[in-house]
Enzyme design. Structure first.
Site, PDB file in Angstrom:
ATOM      1  N   THR A 133      -6.926   9.845  -9.009  1.00 49.61           N
ATOM      2  CA  THR A 133      -6.580   9.557  -7.616  1.00 49.61           C
ATOM      3  C   THR A 133      -7.416  10.392  -6.658  1.00 49.61           C
ATOM      4  N   GLY A 172      -2.120  17.121 -11.311  1.00 47.46           N
ATOM      5  CA  GLY A 172      -1.258  18.266 -11.587  1.00 47.46           C
ATOM      6  C   GLY A 172      -2.036  19.408 -12.224  1.00 47.46           C
ATOM      7  N   GLU A 415       1.561   7.412 -11.684  1.00 45.80           N
ATOM      8  CA  GLU A 415       1.232   6.532 -12.811  1.00 45.80           C
ATOM      9  C   GLU A 415       1.301   5.078 -12.418  1.00 45.80           C
TER      10      GLU A 415
HETATM   11  C1  LIG Z   1      11.956  14.801 -19.818  1.00 43.27           C
HETATM   12  C2  LIG Z   1      10.941  14.304 -18.846  1.00 43.27           C
HETATM   13  C3  LIG Z   1      11.363  13.688 -17.607  1.00 43.27           C
HETATM   14  C4  LIG Z   1      10.845  12.801 -16.821  1.00 43.27           C
HETATM   15  C5  LIG Z   1       9.549  12.161 -16.627  1.00 43.27           C
HETATM   16  C6  LIG Z   1       8.809  11.809 -17.807  1.00 43.27           C
HETATM   17  C7  LIG Z   1       7.313  11.812 -17.663  1.00 43.27           C
HETATM   18  C8  LIG Z   1       6.643  11.961 -18.975  1.00 43.27           C
HETATM   19  C9  LIG Z   1       5.144  11.925 -18.895  1.00 43.27           C
HETATM   20  C10 LIG Z   1       4.631  12.826 -17.851  1.00 43.27           C
HETATM   21  C11 LIG Z   1       3.156  13.042 -17.997  1.00 43.27           C
HETATM   22  C12 LIG Z   1       2.381  13.005 -16.965  1.00 43.27           C
HETATM   23  C13 LIG Z   1       2.932  12.701 -15.596  1.00 43.27           C
HETATM   24  C14 LIG Z   1       2.042  11.754 -14.861  1.00 43.27           C
HETATM   25  C15 LIG Z   1       1.615  12.292 -13.524  1.00 43.27           C
HETATM   26  C16 LIG Z   1       0.958  11.228 -12.734  1.00 43.27           C
HETATM   27  C17 LIG Z   1      -0.466  10.938 -13.165  1.00 43.27           C
HETATM   28  C18 LIG Z   1      -1.081   9.854 -12.355  1.00 43.27           C
HETATM   29  O1  LIG Z   1      -0.524   9.350 -11.416  1.00 43.27           O
HETATM   30  S1  LIG Z   1      -2.615   9.373 -12.939  1.00 43.27           S
HETATM   31  C19 LIG Z   1      -3.121   8.132 -11.802  1.00 43.27           C
HETATM   32  C20 LIG Z   1      -2.318   6.850 -11.989  1.00 43.27           C
HETATM   33  N1  LIG Z   1      -2.881   5.825 -11.197  1.00 43.27           N
HETATM   34  C21 LIG Z   1      -2.589   4.527 -11.370  1.00 43.27           C
HETATM   35  O2  LIG Z   1      -1.753   4.148 -12.158  1.00 43.27           O
HETATM   36  C22 LIG Z   1      -3.377   3.575 -10.521  1.00 43.27           C
HETATM   37  C23 LIG Z   1      -2.648   2.265 -10.381  1.00 43.27           C
HETATM   38  N2  LIG Z   1      -3.607   1.200 -10.208  1.00 43.27           N
HETATM   39  C24 LIG Z   1      -3.995   0.425 -11.290  1.00 43.27           C
HETATM   40  O3  LIG Z   1      -3.574   0.575 -12.401  1.00 43.27           O
HETATM   41  C25 LIG Z   1      -4.983  -0.651 -11.000  1.00 43.27           C
HETATM   42  O4  LIG Z   1      -5.762  -0.334  -9.919  1.00 43.27           O
HETATM   43  C26 LIG Z   1      -4.308  -2.027 -10.778  1.00 43.27           C
HETATM   44  C27 LIG Z   1      -3.875  -2.503 -12.105  1.00 43.27           C
HETATM   45  C28 LIG Z   1      -3.129  -1.863  -9.866  1.00 43.27           C
HETATM   46  C29 LIG Z   1      -5.254  -3.019 -10.124  1.00 43.27           C
HETATM   47  O5  LIG Z   1      -6.504  -2.746 -10.621  1.00 43.27           O
HETATM   48  P1  LIG Z   1      -7.667  -3.802 -10.412  1.00 43.27           P
HETATM   49  O6  LIG Z   1      -8.933  -3.293 -10.890  1.00 43.27           O
HETATM   50  O7  LIG Z   1      -7.591  -4.316  -9.013  1.00 43.27           O
HETATM   51  O8  LIG Z   1      -7.201  -4.821 -11.450  1.00 43.27           O
HETATM   52  P2  LIG Z   1      -6.824  -6.321 -11.222  1.00 43.27           P
HETATM   53  O9  LIG Z   1      -5.498  -6.407 -10.553  1.00 43.27           O
HETATM   54  O10 LIG Z   1      -7.983  -7.030 -10.628  1.00 43.27           O
HETATM   55  O11 LIG Z   1      -6.683  -6.673 -12.734  1.00 43.27           O
HETATM   56  C30 LIG Z   1      -7.877  -6.752 -13.496  1.00 43.27           C
HETATM   57  C31 LIG Z   1      -7.473  -7.033 -14.896  1.00 43.27           C
HETATM   58  O12 LIG Z   1      -7.275  -5.790 -15.554  1.00 43.27           O
HETATM   59  C32 LIG Z   1      -5.992  -5.757 -16.163  1.00 43.27           C
HETATM   60  N3  LIG Z   1      -5.537  -4.397 -16.106  1.00 43.27           N
HETATM   61  C33 LIG Z   1      -5.313  -3.640 -15.011  1.00 43.27           C
HETATM   62  N4  LIG Z   1      -4.910  -2.419 -15.370  1.00 43.27           N
HETATM   63  C34 LIG Z   1      -4.866  -2.415 -16.736  1.00 43.27           C
HETATM   64  C35 LIG Z   1      -4.521  -1.433 -17.715  1.00 43.27           C
HETATM   65  N5  LIG Z   1      -4.102  -0.218 -17.360  1.00 43.27           N
HETATM   66  N6  LIG Z   1      -4.635  -1.759 -19.020  1.00 43.27           N
HETATM   67  C36 LIG Z   1      -5.049  -3.005 -19.372  1.00 43.27           C
HETATM   68  N7  LIG Z   1      -5.381  -3.996 -18.512  1.00 43.27           N
HETATM   69  C37 LIG Z   1      -5.293  -3.681 -17.210  1.00 43.27           C
HETATM   70  C38 LIG Z   1      -5.162  -6.685 -15.319  1.00 43.27           C
HETATM   71  O13 LIG Z   1      -4.061  -7.129 -16.070  1.00 43.27           O
HETATM   72  C39 LIG Z   1      -6.155  -7.770 -15.008  1.00 43.27           C
HETATM   73  O14 LIG Z   1      -6.257  -8.596 -16.110  1.00 43.27           O
HETATM   74  P3  LIG Z   1      -6.540 -10.164 -15.850  1.00 43.27           P
HETATM   75  O15 LIG Z   1      -6.734 -10.728 -17.203  1.00 43.27           O
HETATM   76  O16 LIG Z   1      -7.763 -10.235 -14.959  1.00 43.27           O
HETATM   77  O17 LIG Z   1      -5.302 -10.658 -15.152  1.00 43.27           O
HETATM   78  C1  LIG Z   2       4.110  13.786  -7.917  1.00 45.75           C
HETATM   79  C2  LIG Z   2       2.802  13.088  -8.101  1.00 45.75           C
HETATM   80  C3  LIG Z   2       1.940  13.487  -9.114  1.00 45.75           C
HETATM   81  C4  LIG Z   2       0.711  12.855  -9.266  1.00 45.75           C
HETATM   82  N1  LIG Z   2      -0.138  13.280 -10.255  1.00 45.75           N
HETATM   83  C5  LIG Z   2      -1.359  12.695 -10.364  1.00 45.75           C
HETATM   84  C6  LIG Z   2      -2.281  13.150 -11.355  1.00 45.75           C
HETATM   85  O1  LIG Z   2      -1.987  14.070 -12.092  1.00 45.75           O
HETATM   86  N2  LIG Z   2      -3.493  12.553 -11.435  1.00 45.75           N
HETATM   87  C7  LIG Z   2      -3.861  11.512 -10.607  1.00 45.75           C
HETATM   88  O2  LIG Z   2      -4.966  10.996 -10.737  1.00 45.75           O
HETATM   89  N3  LIG Z   2      -2.981  11.033  -9.669  1.00 45.75           N
HETATM   90  C8  LIG Z   2      -1.758  11.606  -9.537  1.00 45.75           C
HETATM   91  N4  LIG Z   2      -0.881  11.157  -8.583  1.00 45.75           N
HETATM   92  C9  LIG Z   2      -1.316  10.111  -7.659  1.00 45.75           C
HETATM   93  C10 LIG Z   2      -0.629   8.786  -7.961  1.00 45.75           C
HETATM   94  O3  LIG Z   2      -1.148   8.220  -9.108  1.00 45.75           O
HETATM   95  C11 LIG Z   2      -0.829   7.889  -6.727  1.00 45.75           C
HETATM   96  O4  LIG Z   2      -0.116   8.454  -5.659  1.00 45.75           O
HETATM   97  C12 LIG Z   2      -0.331   6.476  -7.011  1.00 45.75           C
HETATM   98  O5  LIG Z   2      -1.208   5.841  -7.908  1.00 45.75           O
HETATM   99  C13 LIG Z   2      -0.210   5.643  -5.733  1.00 45.75           C
HETATM  100  O6  LIG Z   2      -1.438   5.593  -5.050  1.00 45.75           O
HETATM  101  P1  LIG Z   2      -1.500   6.063  -3.521  1.00 45.75           P
HETATM  102  O7  LIG Z   2      -0.825   7.367  -3.406  1.00 45.75           O
HETATM  103  O8  LIG Z   2      -2.915   5.929  -3.072  1.00 45.75           O
HETATM  104  O9  LIG Z   2      -0.614   5.008  -2.737  1.00 45.75           O
HETATM  105  P2  LIG Z   2      -1.154   3.604  -2.148  1.00 45.75           P
HETATM  106  O10 LIG Z   2      -1.736   2.795  -3.235  1.00 45.75           O
HETATM  107  O11 LIG Z   2      -1.944   3.865  -0.935  1.00 45.75           O
HETATM  108  O12 LIG Z   2       0.264   2.946  -1.780  1.00 45.75           O
HETATM  109  C14 LIG Z   2       0.802   3.055  -0.482  1.00 45.75           C
HETATM  110  C15 LIG Z   2       1.562   1.781  -0.202  1.00 45.75           C
HETATM  111  O13 LIG Z   2       0.632   0.676  -0.226  1.00 45.75           O
HETATM  112  C16 LIG Z   2       1.127  -0.349  -1.068  1.00 45.75           C
HETATM  113  N5  LIG Z   2       0.024  -1.023  -1.765  1.00 45.75           N
HETATM  114  C17 LIG Z   2      -1.121  -0.477  -2.234  1.00 45.75           C
HETATM  115  N6  LIG Z   2      -1.869  -1.396  -2.862  1.00 45.75           N
HETATM  116  C18 LIG Z   2      -1.184  -2.569  -2.792  1.00 45.75           C
HETATM  117  C19 LIG Z   2      -1.429  -3.886  -3.269  1.00 45.75           C
HETATM  118  N7  LIG Z   2      -2.551  -4.199  -3.952  1.00 45.75           N
HETATM  119  N8  LIG Z   2      -0.480  -4.815  -3.032  1.00 45.75           N
HETATM  120  C20 LIG Z   2       0.656  -4.507  -2.369  1.00 45.75           C
HETATM  121  N9  LIG Z   2       0.954  -3.275  -1.884  1.00 45.75           N
HETATM  122  C21 LIG Z   2       0.027  -2.324  -2.100  1.00 45.75           C
HETATM  123  C22 LIG Z   2       1.989   0.376  -2.095  1.00 45.75           C
HETATM  124  O14 LIG Z   2       2.944  -0.520  -2.646  1.00 45.75           O
HETATM  125  C23 LIG Z   2       2.638   1.460  -1.248  1.00 45.75           C
HETATM  126  O15 LIG Z   2       3.781   0.923  -0.614  1.00 45.75           O
HETATM  127  C24 LIG Z   2       0.356  11.778  -8.403  1.00 45.75           C
HETATM  128  C25 LIG Z   2       1.226  11.371  -7.386  1.00 45.75           C
HETATM  129  C26 LIG Z   2       2.449  12.010  -7.235  1.00 45.75           C
HETATM  130  C27 LIG Z   2       3.388  11.555  -6.153  1.00 45.75           C
END
Ligand SMILES: CCCCCCCCCC/C=C\CCCCCC(=O)SCCNC(=O)CCNC(=O)[C@H](O)C(C)(C)COP(=O)(O)OP(=O)(O)OC[C@H]1O[C@@H](n2cnc3c(N)ncnc32)[C@H](O)[C@@H]1OP(=O)(O)O
Ligand SMILES: Cc1cc2nc3c(=O)[nH]c(=O)nc-3n(C[C@H](O)[C@H](O)[C@H](O)COP(=O)(O)OP(=O)(O)OC[C@H]3O[C@@H](n4cnc5c(N)ncnc54)[C@H](O)[C@@H]3O)c2cc1C
Length: 647
Positions: A133, A172, A415
């Site tokens: 991110t 993180g 995530e």
């Molecule tokens: C006791 C514990 C308590 C509680 C909690 C427990 C927690 C335990 C674990 C904790 C560990 C760690 C904590 C995590 C901290 C947070 C870390 C993060 O946040 S990391 C960053 C995470 N970010 C995201 O998830 C980003 C979200 N966005 C996306 O995934 C993608 O951008 C999208 C899928 C939303 C859109 O991408 P885009 O490129 O636009 O894709 P399309 O929509 O055009 O789709 C294209 C095509 O790809 C397929 N696709 C998309 N993503 C995936 C994937 N991940 N794997 C496989 N395929 C994927 C999608 O289905 C499309 O397919 P088509 O065939 O074209 O339809």
């Molecule tokens: C506690 C915490 C820990 C995190 N840890 C990590 C980490 O370790 N590593 C890391 O890489 N990231 C991490 N992140 C980031 C996290 O993965 C992003 O915040 C998350 O993927 C959402 O992206 P964003 O914050 O840019 O929100 P945005 O995507 O900007 O979303 C803002 C609003 O826009 C809307 N929106 C965005 N795109 C669309 C769409 N295509 N269609 C409809 N609505 C849409 C959403 O629904 C939402 O309401 C963490 C976030 C938090 C809160």
């Protein structure tokens, strides 16, 4: 360990809070002398690091601790996960080291890269995070701006953050804790873009911990929760790394700059699927914790009278309190059951992919998205309900319900933000509908979409309710497809038609998720219950029944639209629900005891096993630094002169 597994593996309940020999929780230095609420932002972080180091050393000593193990497939790993609740009310700064850095190397690295880096990471010789991110992008991965330009003359990648919005933001541990990270960056070779790729990058000198030249680091500041996770920012100034630091399991860059694509560009996103799958189990644990606190407190707390002639009753005897809390027990069980089922799906697909079969990856992605969303959405809502159900004392940090809410609600965003992930599942459902309409076979979890049989007479049974939820999902998907088709026929672009239908698409996606969860919960409990005593089997089936009827009542509008449910059926369902509350009430405390969460893990004045709520609330209150003296210095500095008109 899910409740069902506990019940199956322990014919009788373990005595909760029985001190376990050689248990990490017996080390009092792990716990805070004064509650961390009274520490500064900086002290909280430093104290969390102190506890982290002790925690991992003890883990390694007592549990032959193998970090990076798949959280779901080791009961002790799950116990470790829960134990971390005891030590860290909020998440530790190394949450991402275990949760994503190690899994990213395991999932994206070549065997040689895994051999070298996993050993160092699992031994805690290096500490890492997962940096994807950016300040300007989180959801839209293809819009991420950090670049990795390959330089064949030196066989290096040049990492660069071209804009402020390209700064990595959120990872993180990134602020001050880790010295390595997996960076997701846009790969360019000779000006040609090759998509998002993972790079293992050293950020800090291993001896001095100083940021390396060309690396800018810091923390992003105070947050709603997770105050000790040290979420940070990272920017590169033309920072060079060796070619072998790109994790090349899927795609490769040869020495001369030749790019070798992997079987799918989306394999680079694999770590996210893994974490989404893990989150479902984590939500079950959080729900178990909150339910234990709120149910036990509701058994201890007496307030008002049901009959004027009787003494004040346990608040758990109010049916409204049962309505608030018994669904929480069932929800924890539902998600721990679904988590195990989803884990088996995940490991199955990963196994197929190892042999080059990618066919089931789209279904896994859709399932991981939808179950991550529904588990985080439901649990964060129900944890807040648990807090509210405890009245004023639920508002105290010492109840541990506010922290638990912070942990749960964070997962609605990280995530993959929940709305965005539901739209991903909707994408899969619409494609399945279009595929099925051409007579092609659908995946097991989506096959029901093609059930074209006439809508049957509604039955107030588990089969009837589950069939009803499938009808709702199929009906919603069909309506979405019809609306999109109609808009396109009127000349709207498909993308605009999709956007105009997106509110319905999100609802269809959620309906699909609920149909999957109800069916999985019911079948998994039926399978496990066969090994249980009749009384235990009965109470588990009551919980499944409660869960299904609860959600039928919650989604009555949809059922009225898409099934043949009638008013008398609804009246009967409501009565069924109230009867179930009455049946489960006598077992409520026993059921949360079966989660077997020790006091140290609950970390709660309201949920302790001995029920000494009021004494614990007072003990915690007296720990406030303000209570160290009867008159605070601000009286003399400010109040007194103010009250005497001198300020
Ligand atoms: C006791 C514990 C308590 C509680 C909690 C427990 C927690 C335990 C674990 C904790 C560990 C760690 C904590 C995590 C901290 C947070 C870390 C993060 O946040 S990391 C960053 C995470 N970010 C995201 O998830 C980003 C979200 N966005 C996306 O995934 C993608 O951008 C999208 C899928 C939303 C859109 O991408 P885009 O490129 O636009 O894709 P399309 O929509 O055009 O789709 C294209 C095509 O790809 C397929 N696709 C998309 N993503 C995936 C994937 N991940 N794997 C496989 N395929 C994927 C999608 O289905 C499309 O397919 P088509 O065939 O074209 O339809
Ligand atoms: C506690 C915490 C820990 C995190 N840890 C990590 C980490 O370790 N590593 C890391 O890489 N990231 C991490 N992140 C980031 C996290 O993965 C992003 O915040 C998350 O993927 C959402 O992206 P964003 O914050 O840019 O929100 P945005 O995507 O900007 O979303 C803002 C609003 O826009 C809307 N929106 C965005 N795109 C669309 C769409 N295509 N269609 C409809 N609505 C849409 C959403 O629904 C939402 O309401 C963490 C976030 C938090 C809160």
């Amino acid at each position: 360990m899910g409740l069902v597994d506990q019940l199956v593996n322990q014919p009788h309940y373990t005595l909760v809070n029985q001190p376990r020999e050689n248990d990490i929780l017996s080390h009092k230095e792990l716990f805070d002398s004064i509650p961390e609420e009274y520490l500064s932002h900086k002290e909280k972080y430093e104290n969390a690091i102190r506890k982290t180091v002790l925690y991992y050393r003890l883990m390694q000593k007592y549990q032959n601790y193998k970090e990076g193990s798949t959280i779901l497939d080791e009961t002790r790993a799950n116990y470790r996960n829960l134990v971390s609740f005891a030590v860290f009310k909020d998440y530790p700064p190394l949450m991402l080291h275990n949760g994503m850095f190690i899994p990213a190397i395991a999932g994206q690295g070549t065997p040689e890269q895994q051999k070298h880096w996993l050993k160092r990471a699992k031994n805690m010789e290096i500490l890492g995070t997962y940096a994807q991110t950016e300040l300007g992008h989180g959801t839209f991965i293809r819009g991420l701006e950090t670049t990795a330009e390959y330089d064949p003359s030196t066989e290096e990648f040049v990492l660069h953050s071209p804009t402020l919005t390209s700064y990595k933001w959120w990872p993180g541990g990134l602020g001050h804790t880790v010295n390595y990270c997996v960076v997701m960056a846009q790969l360019y070779i000779r000006g040609r873009h090759h998509g998002m790729q993972p790079f293992l990058v050293q950020l800090r000198d291993e001896a001095t911990h100083m940021p390396l030249p060309g690396v800018k680091l810091g923390e992003i500041g105070a947050k709603l929760g997770l105050s000790t996770v040290n979420n940070g920012f990272l920017a590169f100034e033309h920072h060079r790394i060796p070619r072998d630091r790109m994790l090349m399991k899927n795609a490769q860059v040869l020495k001369d700059g030749t790019f070798v694509a992997g079987p799918s560009s989306k394999l680079a996103y694999g770590t996210m699927i893994y974490v989404r799958v893990i989150i479902v189990n984590g939500m079950a644990n959080l729900m178990a914790k909150a339910a234990t606190i709120a149910v036990r407190y509701s058994a201890v707390r007496r307030q008002s009278q049901i009959k004027p002639s009787e003494p004040e009753c346990q608040i758990l005897d109010y049916v409204t309190q049962q309505h608030k809390l018994l669904i929480c027990i069932a929800t924890s069980l539902a998600f721990s059951t679904c988590a195990r089922w989803l884990w088996d799906v995940y490991t199955g697909v990963m196994g197929q992919m190892e042999s080059g079969n990618m066919d089931h990856l789209p279904e896994l992605h859709a399932l991981a998205c939808s179950l991550k969303v529904v588990s985080t959405m439901d649990v964060s809502g129900l944890v807040e309900r648990c807090r509210l159900a405890c009245g004023g004392h639920g508002f105290m940090h010492s109840s541990n319900l506010p922290y638990t809410y912070g942990l749960a609600t964070a997962a609605c965003t990280y995530e993959g933000e929940n709305t965005v992930l539901l739209l991903q599942t909707a994408r899969s459902l619409v494609k399945a509908w279009q595929k099925g309409s051409k007579g092609k076979p659908l995946s097991p979890t989506e096959a029901y979409l093609m059930d074209k049989s006439p809508v049957p007479k509604w039955e107030n049974t588990l089969d009837g309710i589950i069939a009803g939820f499938r009808r709702v999902s199929a009906g919603k998907v069909q309506d979405c497809v019809s609306k999109i088709d109609k808009l396109v026929k009127m000349g709207t672009s498909y993308e605009d038609a999709w956007n105009q239908t997106s509110v319905r698409l999100v609802a269809a996606s959620e309906a699909h998720s609920r149909a999957v969860i109800l069916a999985t919960f019911r079948s998994e409990v039926s399978r496990a219950a066969a090994a249980l005593s009749p009384p235990l089997s009965r109470v588990l089936h009551q919980l499944v029944h409660l869960y299904c009827v609860y959600w039928a009542l919650e989604r009555l509008g949809d059922l009225l639209l898409y099934t043949s449910i009638a008013e008398r059926d609804v009246q009967e369902l409501q009565q069924q629900y109230e009867d179930l509350l009455q049946k489960i009430r006598p077992n409520a405390v026993g059921l949360v005891d079966a989660f077997d969460l020790r006091d140290e893990i609950l970390n709660s004045t309201l949920g302790a096993y001995d029920g000494r709520v009021y004494e614990r609330l007072m003990e915690e209150a007296l720990k406030s630094p303000l209570n160290a003296e009867p008159v605070n210095q601000s009286f003399h500095q400010y109040l007194k002169p103010f009250m005497h008109g001198k300020l």
